[in-house]
Design a protein around this motif. Structure first.
Motif, PDB file in Angstrom:
ATOM      1  N   UNK A   7       0.846  -1.202   0.000  1.00  0.00           N
ATOM      2  CA  UNK A   7       0.000   0.000   0.000  1.00  0.00           C
ATOM      3  C   UNK A   7       0.878   1.247   0.000  1.00  0.00           C
ATOM      4  N   UNK A   8       0.533   2.216  -0.847  1.00  0.00           N
ATOM      5  CA  UNK A   8       1.298   3.453  -0.976  1.00  0.00           C
ATOM      6  C   UNK A   8       2.358   3.402  -2.062  1.00  0.00           C
ATOM      7  N   UNK A   9       2.645   2.238  -2.583  1.00  0.00           N
ATOM      8  CA  UNK A   9       3.656   2.078  -3.631  1.00  0.00           C
ATOM      9  C   UNK A   9       3.148   2.681  -4.944  1.00  0.00           C
ATOM     10  N   UNK A  10       4.052   3.266  -5.732  1.00  0.00           N
ATOM     11  CA  UNK A  10       3.707   3.838  -7.032  1.00  0.00           C
ATOM     12  C   UNK A  10       4.133   2.854  -8.118  1.00  0.00           C
ATOM     13  N   UNK A  11       3.198   2.544  -9.020  1.00  0.00           N
ATOM     14  CA  UNK A  11       3.437   1.581 -10.091  1.00  0.00           C
ATOM     15  C   UNK A  11       3.140   2.194 -11.453  1.00  0.00           C
ATOM     16  N   UNK A  12       3.850   1.726 -12.445  1.00  0.00           N
ATOM     17  CA  UNK A  12       3.556   2.084 -13.839  1.00  0.00           C
ATOM     18  C   UNK A  12       2.655   0.983 -14.388  1.00  0.00           C
ATOM     19  N   UNK A  13       1.406   1.311 -14.733  1.00  0.00           N
ATOM     20  CA  UNK A  13       0.424   0.346 -15.204  1.00  0.00           C
ATOM     21  C   UNK A  13      -0.171   0.793 -16.530  1.00  0.00           C
ATOM     22  N   UNK A  14      -1.045  -0.048 -17.087  1.00  0.00           N
ATOM     23  CA  UNK A  14      -1.720   0.227 -18.342  1.00  0.00           C
ATOM     24  C   UNK A  14      -3.213   0.272 -18.087  1.00  0.00           C
ATOM     25  N   UNK A  15      -3.853   1.371 -18.481  1.00  0.00           N
ATOM     26  CA  UNK A  15      -5.297   1.531 -18.286  1.00  0.00           C
ATOM     27  C   UNK A  15      -5.996   1.554 -19.629  1.00  0.00           C
ATOM     28  N   UNK A  16      -7.218   1.023 -19.629  1.00  0.00           N
ATOM     29  CA  UNK A  16      -8.015   0.993 -20.837  1.00  0.00           C
ATOM     30  C   UNK A  16      -9.473   0.818 -20.487  1.00  0.00           C
ATOM     31  N   UNK A  17     -10.314   0.545 -21.472  1.00  0.00           N
ATOM     32  CA  UNK A  17     -11.745   0.395 -21.220  1.00  0.00           C
ATOM     33  C   UNK A  17     -12.061  -0.776 -20.284  1.00  0.00           C
ATOM     34  N   UNK A  18     -11.236  -1.799 -20.288  1.00  0.00           N
ATOM     35  CA  UNK A  18     -11.478  -2.972 -19.449  1.00  0.00           C
ATOM     36  C   UNK A  18     -10.933  -2.798 -18.045  1.00  0.00           C
ATOM     37  N   UNK A  19     -10.309  -1.689 -17.756  1.00  0.00           N
ATOM     38  CA  UNK A  19      -9.743  -1.457 -16.427  1.00  0.00           C
ATOM     39  C   UNK A  19      -8.246  -1.250 -16.500  1.00  0.00           C
ATOM     40  N   UNK A  20      -7.575  -1.601 -15.411  1.00  0.00           N
ATOM     41  CA  UNK A  20      -6.141  -1.391 -15.295  1.00  0.00           C
ATOM     42  C   UNK A  20      -5.446  -2.756 -15.228  1.00  0.00           C
ATOM     43  N   UNK A  32      -1.196  -4.727 -15.227  1.00  0.00           N
ATOM     44  CA  UNK A  32       0.257  -4.578 -15.287  1.00  0.00           C
ATOM     45  C   UNK A  32       0.829  -5.196 -16.567  1.00  0.00           C
ATOM     46  N   UNK A  33      -0.051  -5.679 -17.441  1.00  0.00           N
ATOM     47  CA  UNK A  33       0.367  -6.262 -18.721  1.00  0.00           C
ATOM     48  C   UNK A  33       0.360  -5.173 -19.781  1.00  0.00           C
ATOM     49  N   UNK A  34       1.500  -5.002 -20.433  1.00  0.00           N
ATOM     50  CA  UNK A  34       1.585  -3.957 -21.454  1.00  0.00           C
ATOM     51  C   UNK A  34       0.833  -4.367 -22.712  1.00  0.00           C
ATOM     52  N   UNK A  35       0.518  -3.409 -23.582  1.00  0.00           N
ATOM     53  CA  UNK A  35      -0.187  -3.746 -24.825  1.00  0.00           C
ATOM     54  C   UNK A  35       0.606  -4.761 -25.650  1.00  0.00           C
ATOM     55  N   UNK A  36      -0.107  -5.465 -26.452  1.00  0.00           N
ATOM     56  CA  UNK A  36       0.468  -6.532 -27.277  1.00  0.00           C
ATOM     57  C   UNK A  36       1.563  -5.990 -28.184  1.00  0.00           C
ATOM     58  N   UNK A  37       2.669  -6.729 -28.254  1.00  0.00           N
ATOM     59  CA  UNK A  37       3.776  -6.367 -29.142  1.00  0.00           C
ATOM     60  C   UNK A  37       3.712  -7.207 -30.412  1.00  0.00           C
ATOM     61  N   UNK A  38       4.336  -6.711 -31.452  1.00  0.00           N
ATOM     62  CA  UNK A  38       4.313  -7.413 -32.735  1.00  0.00           C
ATOM     63  C   UNK A  38       5.062  -8.744 -32.656  1.00  0.00           C
ATOM     64  N   UNK A  39       6.097  -8.808 -31.832  1.00  0.00           N
ATOM     65  CA  UNK A  39       6.849 -10.062 -31.693  1.00  0.00           C
ATOM     66  C   UNK A  39       5.942 -11.180 -31.173  1.00  0.00           C
ATOM     67  N   UNK A  40       5.026 -10.854 -30.289  1.00  0.00           N
ATOM     68  CA  UNK A  40       4.080 -11.860 -29.791  1.00  0.00           C
ATOM     69  C   UNK A  40       3.166 -12.325 -30.925  1.00  0.00           C
ATOM     70  N   UNK A  41       2.716 -11.402 -31.755  1.00  0.00           N
ATOM     71  CA  UNK A  41       1.857 -11.751 -32.884  1.00  0.00           C
ATOM     72  C   UNK A  41       2.576 -12.702 -33.836  1.00  0.00           C
ATOM     73  N   UNK A  42       3.817 -12.385 -34.151  1.00  0.00           N
ATOM     74  CA  UNK A  42       4.594 -13.236 -35.053  1.00  0.00           C
ATOM     75  C   UNK A  42       4.817 -14.610 -34.418  1.00  0.00           C
TER      76      UNK A  42
END
Length: 191
Positions: A116-129, A131-141
């Motif tokens: 509690x109180x920790x600051x995190x870099x996260x990803x937010x979108x319509x589905x919520x928040x 810690x998984x970053x958006x899909x990369x092209x390497x994953x698609x390939x």
């Protein structure tokens, strides 16, 4: 000394799969070779286009997911409000300010043990928040290649099993022919 080079290697391969004028080859050998070639052509002619299409569909779906996530998700600086332990991992509740000044709150599940109180870099979108970053092209390939290889394996296994059945029957036939030849040879010696 064995001949070397590409031409000699192709000649050995040609003789190994039975494309030579060897009079000692039996009909069972020729039938096995023909069945093997037919099954190979079936795999290449029908299996490979299916594998290509499966890989192409996986790639297209991955590219659509990449574009959607790139448009709808953005990076936020979130502050941890609460951490609940789950049977597998943790549910982290965070708050973060949106670009318009509105403060949002959301939860996500993770293996990371936040405090509690920790600051995190996260990803937010319509589905919520998350810690998984958006899909990369390497994953698609990678997923497209995996789907294509999986489809090739799925298409190839029945063809391989069919060839192994043909080969087993041909081996049994060859063994019977050898036994008959040995009996004929032994009968000729005993006279």
């Amino acid at each position: 000394m064995r001949p070397t080079g590409a031409r000699a290697g192709l000649g050995r391969l040609r003789r190994r799969i039975g494309f030579d004028g060897n009079e000692l080859r039996r009909d069972v050998d020729r039938r096995q070779r023909a069945a093997g070639l037919l099954l190979l052509l079936l795999f290449v002619g029908a299996g490979m286009p299916v594998c290509w299409q499966v890989a192409r569909n996986a790639y297209d779906a991955g590219v659509r997911a990449e574009r959607y996530e790139a448009v709808t998700r953005h990076r936020v600086d979130a502050t941890v409000l609460k951490v609940d332990d789950l049977a597998s991992g943790h549910r982290v509740t965070v708050t973060w300010p949106e670009p318009g000044g509105r403060v949002r709150t959301g939860s996500y599940d993770t293996w990371y043990r936040a405090v509690a109180g920790e600051h995190l870099k996260l990803w937010a979108g319509p589905a919520g928040v998350s810690d998984v970053e958006p899909r990369r092209h390497a994953r698609t390939v990678g997923e497209a290649v995996g789907a294509g290889l999986g489809a090739a394996t799925t298409a190839g296994v029945p063809v391989l099993v069919a060839y192994l059945v043909v080969r087993r029957r041909a081996d049994r036939r060859r063994d019977r022919l050898w036994d008959a030849e040995w009996e004929r040879l032994d009968a000729g010696r005993s006279r």
